[in-house]
Motif scaffolding. Structure first.
Motif, PDB file in Angstrom:
ATOM      1  N   GLY A  20       0.815  -1.222   0.000  1.00 28.18           N
ATOM      2  CA  GLY A  20       0.000   0.000   0.000  1.00 28.18           C
ATOM      3  C   GLY A  20       0.838   1.257   0.000  1.00 28.18           C
ATOM      4  N   GLY A  21       0.175   2.371   0.247  1.00 28.28           N
ATOM      5  CA  GLY A  21       0.852   3.670   0.270  1.00 28.28           C
ATOM      6  C   GLY A  21       0.692   4.291   1.643  1.00 28.28           C
ATOM      7  N   THR A  22       1.787   4.798   2.210  1.00 23.86           N
ATOM      8  CA  THR A  22       1.656   5.356   3.566  1.00 23.86           C
ATOM      9  C   THR A  22       0.810   6.623   3.539  1.00 23.86           C
ATOM     10  OG1 THR A  22       3.700   6.652   3.491  1.00 23.86           O
ATOM     11  CG2 THR A  22       3.861   4.363   4.289  1.00 23.86           C
ATOM     12  N   VAL A  23       0.217   6.904   4.688  1.00 25.01           N
ATOM     13  CA  VAL A  23      -0.650   8.066   4.896  1.00 25.01           C
ATOM     14  C   VAL A  23       0.052   8.980   5.889  1.00 25.01           C
ATOM     15  CG1 VAL A  23      -2.806   8.751   6.041  1.00 25.01           C
ATOM     16  CG2 VAL A  23      -2.797   6.859   4.377  1.00 25.01           C
ATOM     17  N   ILE A  32      -1.673  13.258   3.334  1.00 23.37           N
ATOM     18  CA  ILE A  32      -0.981  13.093   2.051  1.00 23.37           C
ATOM     19  C   ILE A  32      -0.771  11.599   1.838  1.00 23.37           C
ATOM     20  CG2 ILE A  32       1.185  13.481   0.808  1.00 23.37           C
ATOM     21  CD1 ILE A  32       1.607  15.948   2.553  1.00 23.37           C
ATOM     22  N   THR A  33      -1.074  11.127   0.623  1.00 19.84           N
ATOM     23  CA  THR A  33      -0.776   9.731   0.328  1.00 19.84           C
ATOM     24  C   THR A  33      -0.402   9.610  -1.150  1.00 19.84           C
ATOM     25  OG1 THR A  33      -1.539   7.448   0.640  1.00 19.84           O
ATOM     26  CG2 THR A  33      -3.195   9.025  -0.111  1.00 19.84           C
ATOM     27  N   ASN A  34      -0.423   8.404  -1.700  1.00 22.64           N
ATOM     28  CA  ASN A  34      -0.075   8.211  -3.114  1.00 22.64           C
ATOM     29  C   ASN A  34      -1.011   7.169  -3.719  1.00 22.64           C
ATOM     30  OD1 ASN A  34       1.172   5.469  -2.785  1.00 22.64           O
ATOM     31  ND2 ASN A  34       2.531   6.642  -1.458  1.00 22.64           N
ATOM     32  N   ASP A  35      -0.793   6.846  -4.986  1.00 27.97           N
ATOM     33  CA  ASP A  35      -1.733   6.008  -5.739  1.00 27.97           C
ATOM     34  C   ASP A  35      -1.568   4.505  -5.537  1.00 27.97           C
ATOM     35  OD1 ASP A  35      -3.325   7.881  -6.999  1.00 27.97           O
ATOM     36  OD2 ASP A  35      -1.856   8.219  -8.594  1.00 27.97           O
ATOM     37  N   GLU A 178       2.739   0.409 -20.462  1.00 28.14           N
ATOM     38  CA  GLU A 178       1.345  -0.029 -20.380  1.00 28.14           C
ATOM     39  C   GLU A 178       1.225  -1.292 -19.519  1.00 28.14           C
ATOM     40  OE1 GLU A 178      -1.115   1.504 -22.447  1.00 28.14           O
ATOM     41  OE2 GLU A 178      -2.715   0.179 -21.725  1.00 28.14           O
ATOM     42  N   GLY A 179       0.314  -1.268 -18.545  1.00 25.70           N
ATOM     43  CA  GLY A 179       0.091  -2.468 -17.719  1.00 25.70           C
ATOM     44  C   GLY A 179       1.032  -2.591 -16.532  1.00 25.70           C
ATOM     45  N   ALA A 180       1.916  -1.592 -16.334  1.00 27.48           N
ATOM     46  CA  ALA A 180       2.861  -1.658 -15.214  1.00 27.48           C
ATOM     47  C   ALA A 180       2.505  -0.622 -14.154  1.00 27.48           C
ATOM     48  CB  ALA A 180       4.282  -1.402 -15.711  1.00 27.48           C
ATOM     49  N   GLY A 181       2.826  -0.937 -12.915  1.00 26.25           N
ATOM     50  CA  GLY A 181       2.771   0.083 -11.878  1.00 26.25           C
ATOM     51  C   GLY A 181       1.521   0.138 -11.041  1.00 26.25           C
TER      52      GLY A 181
END
Ligand code: CTP
Ligand code: CA
Length: 226
Positions: A20-23, A32-35, A178-181
């Motif tokens: 996940g992405g830290t908060v 603040i967080t990320n995608d 395409e398809g990554a990340g």
């Protein structure tokens, strides 16, 4: 069931996965967080469990179904993720750092909702601890697996991160492909070790990629026969 689990490649091994992405809090109602969706980390945790490991998933801001048989610890900030990882560290065999950790956090966290005032507002940020780099310095028996998301010069940045953070393996993806990340159900990665490229994988479902990563990791643990 239990009997069968005793004879799998990662039986008796402890695997910790961050996902996940830290908060990073600004005030009680803002952050603040990320995608990052957490999908890659969850896929790795599921694969590790399927290979027989005792798995702990440190999850930040994920909204995914709980993987069966995996212990999930929900947390928010980089600091909390670091403390949770450290608490698991001494008897961990493999740690996978799939989470997208915020590089910076607000310098001040207000305990009250910040009121609007002037026409502009400046938020001062301070650097977070680099969890992977810090764990890399505290390695005893652990196999440490890092990730890198890049938009250019993939191999150069990946090898730099691998060395700097003392990782055993580094999974690098070019997020412009395409398809990554972030957020996708697939990923396109190269895996490196200290000697260079280990595998350049085709576009794979994150679940399949999770399994491939854990198989490579299992093959590098002392005493594990593939
Ligand atoms: N990481 C970490 N703690 C941080 C930042 C990153 O543990 N504070 C870990 C990530 O979980 C990932 C790896 O380091 O496994 C690489 O993250 P990345 O953001 O690609 O690298 P950075 O070193 O933060 O460099 P930059 O963002 O400038 O590319
Ligand atoms: Ca970063």
């Amino acid at each position: 069931r239990q009997k069968q689990r005793d004879t799998l490649p990662l039986s008796g091994k402890k695997v910790v996965v961050t996902a996940g992405g830290t908060v990073e809090r600004i005030d009680p109602v803002r952050y603040i967080t990320n995608d990052s969706s957490g999908k890659m980390g969850f896929a790795i945790a599921k694969a590790a469990h399927a290979l027989g490991a005792d798995v702990t998933l440190l999850a930040a801001n994920t909204h995914l179904p709980m993987p069966a048989g995996v212990r999930v610890v929900h947390l928010e900030s980089a600091q909390e993720m670091y403390e949770a990882a450290l608490a698991e560290w001494s008897d961990t065999d493999i740690l996978v750092k799939a989470a997208a950790v915020a590089d910076y956090r607000p310098k001040e966290v207000s305990d009250r909702k910040i009121k609007k005032s002037g026409d502009t507002m400046t938020l001062e940020l301070v650097k977070n601890i680099d969890i992977l780099e810090s764990l890399g310095k505290q390695k005893t028996k652990q196999l440490l697996i890092g990730f890198a998301a890049e938009t250019n010069d993939l191999e150069k940045y990946a090898m730099d991160k691998l060395q700097r953070k003392n990782c055993d393996l580094l999974v690098a993806n070019d997020v412009t492909r395409e398809g990554a990340g972030f957020g996708t159900d697939t990923n396109l990665v190269n895996i490196y070790d200290k000697a260079g490229l280990v595998e350049s994988l085709p576009l794979l479902a994150k679940d399949e990629l999770g399994m491939r990563i854990m198989e490579i990791a299992a093959g590098r643990l002392p005493g594990v026969i593939q």
